[in-house]
Each structure stands twice: as structure tokens, then as C-alpha cells.
Design an enzyme around this catalytic site. Structure first.
Site, PDB file in Angstrom:
ATOM      1  N   THR A  43       1.138   6.823  -1.933  1.00  0.00           N
ATOM      2  CA  THR A  43       1.536   8.171  -2.335  1.00  0.00           C
ATOM      3  C   THR A  43       0.856   8.528  -3.655  1.00  0.00           C
ATOM      4  O   THR A  43       0.764   7.707  -4.565  1.00  0.00           O
ATOM      5  CB  THR A  43       3.069   8.239  -2.465  1.00  0.00           C
ATOM      6  N   ARG A  78       0.789  -1.239   0.000  1.00  0.00           N
ATOM      7  CA  ARG A  78       0.000   0.000   0.000  1.00  0.00           C
ATOM      8  C   ARG A  78       0.820   1.289   0.000  1.00  0.00           C
ATOM      9  O   ARG A  78       0.270   2.361   0.247  1.00  0.00           O
ATOM     10  CB  ARG A  78      -0.992   0.028   1.173  1.00  0.00           C
ATOM     11  N   ASP A  79       2.100   1.208  -0.297  1.00  0.00           N
ATOM     12  CA  ASP A  79       2.869   2.444  -0.457  1.00  0.00           C
ATOM     13  C   ASP A  79       4.125   2.202  -1.291  1.00  0.00           C
ATOM     14  O   ASP A  79       5.206   2.698  -0.962  1.00  0.00           O
ATOM     15  CB  ASP A  79       3.250   3.036   0.905  1.00  0.00           C
ATOM     16  N   LEU A  80       3.972   1.452  -2.378  1.00  0.00           N
ATOM     17  CA  LEU A  80       5.113   1.211  -3.254  1.00  0.00           C
ATOM     18  C   LEU A  80       5.454   2.477  -4.027  1.00  0.00           C
ATOM     19  O   LEU A  80       4.589   3.088  -4.650  1.00  0.00           O
ATOM     20  CB  LEU A  80       4.799   0.084  -4.235  1.00  0.00           C
ATOM     21  N   ASN A 112      10.760   3.966  -1.503  1.00  0.00           N
ATOM     22  CA  ASN A 112      10.648   2.838  -0.581  1.00  0.00           C
ATOM     23  C   ASN A 112      11.332   1.574  -1.111  1.00  0.00           C
ATOM     24  O   ASN A 112      11.109   0.490  -0.598  1.00  0.00           O
ATOM     25  CB  ASN A 112       9.177   2.539  -0.271  1.00  0.00           C
TER      26      ASN A 112
END
Length: 273
Positions: free
Chosen positions: A59, A17-19, A23
Site C-alpha cells: 500500500t 509485501r503488504d504490511l 493488516n
């Protein structure tokens, strides 16, 4: 390597949920590490909506269209969309959908991300209910319709421009059959188009993507992401920007992201009592 990492996460019922590139860690030996699992959640309880716990995830530049349209239920497909955005960014060296995020108001209501949706439509065209049956049930579908109307008569009928974007990207960045790095070719475009599929039920999975001809055709793929790169990987200076995601929302931390000593103090006081 990213797909292998995603396959491992999804096989163990974990959504990242935040690739995003920030990261993704790279070792000096060219091994990829997926980092920052602060927004990761288990998804094996289908009746427990992930939306009820976190209204905003991923993001903005890498946020899947179903999330932008307010979907209350979503699947590992959101991670594959983000990976498609990363793939495109590796080719062009700039984000493919670089929109501006509308912030939540004081009432904590999630706004429609109009600008980000427009950036996606400019390249992928307007999503159609014929291709994405679940589109009409999205909470933000009326806003999508108003966005199409605001773009004029061609708003509803704007077709995908992804292939033209892709070939222009290859040409501008020197990818060719004769170049030292080779070219991702038509197979690269096919994989990218399946990753950036509007309908999450039709979006390719990590498992199927690893079996795509883009990976299976040609010479064996090295475990070193620097394979074929003749330069030297530069040392990176790690810094923290003011707009970096903090950990202040986590229990036991201050807004600075540092441990909250006040909690430790309270615990020691109770111990004395």
C-alpha cells in the site's frame, strides 16, 4: 511482536509485501497477528524477478523507496521499511508518509509515484548516490532528479529532518521519562532511523532489530501489547469500506470478493457428462 512475526516469515523465505496497520490483528490478550498474506510471495529463487509477476506491491503509504523508484529486484527490506512506517504511526497516531497514489493508465504502465516520493523527501531528505550506490541504477532515477530540480536549488541538498520530526512527535504526544508510558527515547529514534534507511542493503533486518538496545535495555518486554495500559481495549466493529482491497483478482472469485459460483456450476456439469 511484529518483528518476531517478520523474522518467522523471512526465515521461511516469505515476503509479506503488504504490511500496514489494517493488516495487523490484535487479540484481547494483547497478542499481535500479522494477517492478509494475499500479496505474500516466496523469494528463494533470486533469478526469478518478483517484479515480473506483480508490478505494484505494498500500500502506497508504506511502500519502500526502492519500489517507488521502480526496482526490478527487491528483498525482505521492503517489509522492514513498512514496519518503520508503522512504528512512526504508532508514535504519532497518523501516517508519516501520507501521499496520493497515481493510478496505472489503460496501458497498465506503472507511473512514477511523485507525490509519495515527495512526502518521504520532506522528512528524510533527498537520497544521495554517495549513501545509496544503487540509486543511479533505479529505473525512475531520472524522475527523481527532475523532482529535485523542481524543488529549486535546495532540492538536491535537502538533509534529513527525521530527528526533528521524532522529537516533535514525542513532545506533542506527551512522551517523557515521567509519563506512565515512558518514552522510546534516543534508542527509539536510532531504531526508527535504521528501519527508514533509504539503501535497502543498509536497512536493518528483523533479526538485528530484535537485538537493538531499544528492546534489550530496560525492563523485560511483555508478550501483552497492552501491558501498562490502564484503559480498557474497546470492542471494534468490523466493517468493509468501498476502497478495501478485494480478492476479485484471485481465481474462483468475483469482483465482489465472494466465491464465483459459476465455476462450481461448470465443474458439476462436467461431472454429469
Amino acid at each position: 511482536q511484529l518483528l518476531n512475526g517478520l523474522l518467522y516469515l523471512h526465515s521461511n523465505w516469505v515476503l509479506h509485501r503488504d504490511l500496514k496497520p489494517a493488516n495487523i490483528l490484535v487479540t484481547s490478550k494483547g497478542a499481535i497477528r500479522i494477517g492478509d498474506l494475499g500479496l505474500a510471495r516466496l523469494f528463494y529463487k533470486p533469478l526469478n524477478s518478483l517484479y515480473s509477476g506483480d508490478k505494484v506491491v505494498v500500500t502506497i503509504w508504506y511502500r519502500a523507496p526502492e519500489l517507488l523508484l521502480g526496482s526490478r529486484h527487491y528483498t525482505p527490506a521492503v517489509d522492514l521499511w513498512a514496519l518503520g512506517c508503522i512504528f512512526a504511526e504508532l508514535l504519532s497516531l497518523r501516517p508519516i508518509f501520507k501521499g496520493e497514489e497515481a493510478k496505472m493508465d489503460n496501458k497498465k504502465t506503472v507511473p512514477f509515484q511523485r507525490n509519495q516520493m515527495m512526502k518521504i523527501i520532506e522528512i528524510l531528505g533527498m537520497p544521495r548516490k554517495e549513501d545509496w550506490p544503487g540509486l543511479v541504477s533505479m529505473p525512475e532515477y531520472p524522475n527523481l532528479q527532475s523532482l529535485a530540480m523542481a524543488r529549486g536549488p535546495m532540492g538536491y541538498n535537502k538533509s534529513s529532518n527525521l530527528e526533528a520530526w521524532y522529537h516533535s512527535c514525542l513532545k506533542n504526544n506527551g512522551y517523557s521519562a515521567n509519563s506512565p508510558v515512558g518514552t522510546p527515547g534516543q534508542e527509539g529514534f536510532d531504531l526508527l532511523s535504521q528501519l527508514l534507511q533509504y539503501d535497502p542493503t543498509k536497512r536493518i533486518t528483523a533479526e538485528k532489530a530484535l537485538q537493538h538496545p531499544y528492546f534489550t535495555n530496560g525492563p523485560p518486554i511483555s508478550a501483552n501489547c497492552f501491558a501498562g495500559y490502564e484503559g480498557k481495549y474497546p470492542h471494534r466493529r468490523v466493517s468493509q469500506e468501498d476502497n478495501d482491497m478485494r480478492t476479485g483478482s484471485l481465481p474462483g472469485t468475483k469482483r465482489s470478493g465472494l466465491p464465483d459460483d459459476s465455476m462450481v456450476a461448470r465443474a458439476s456439469k462436467r461431472l454429469k457428462e
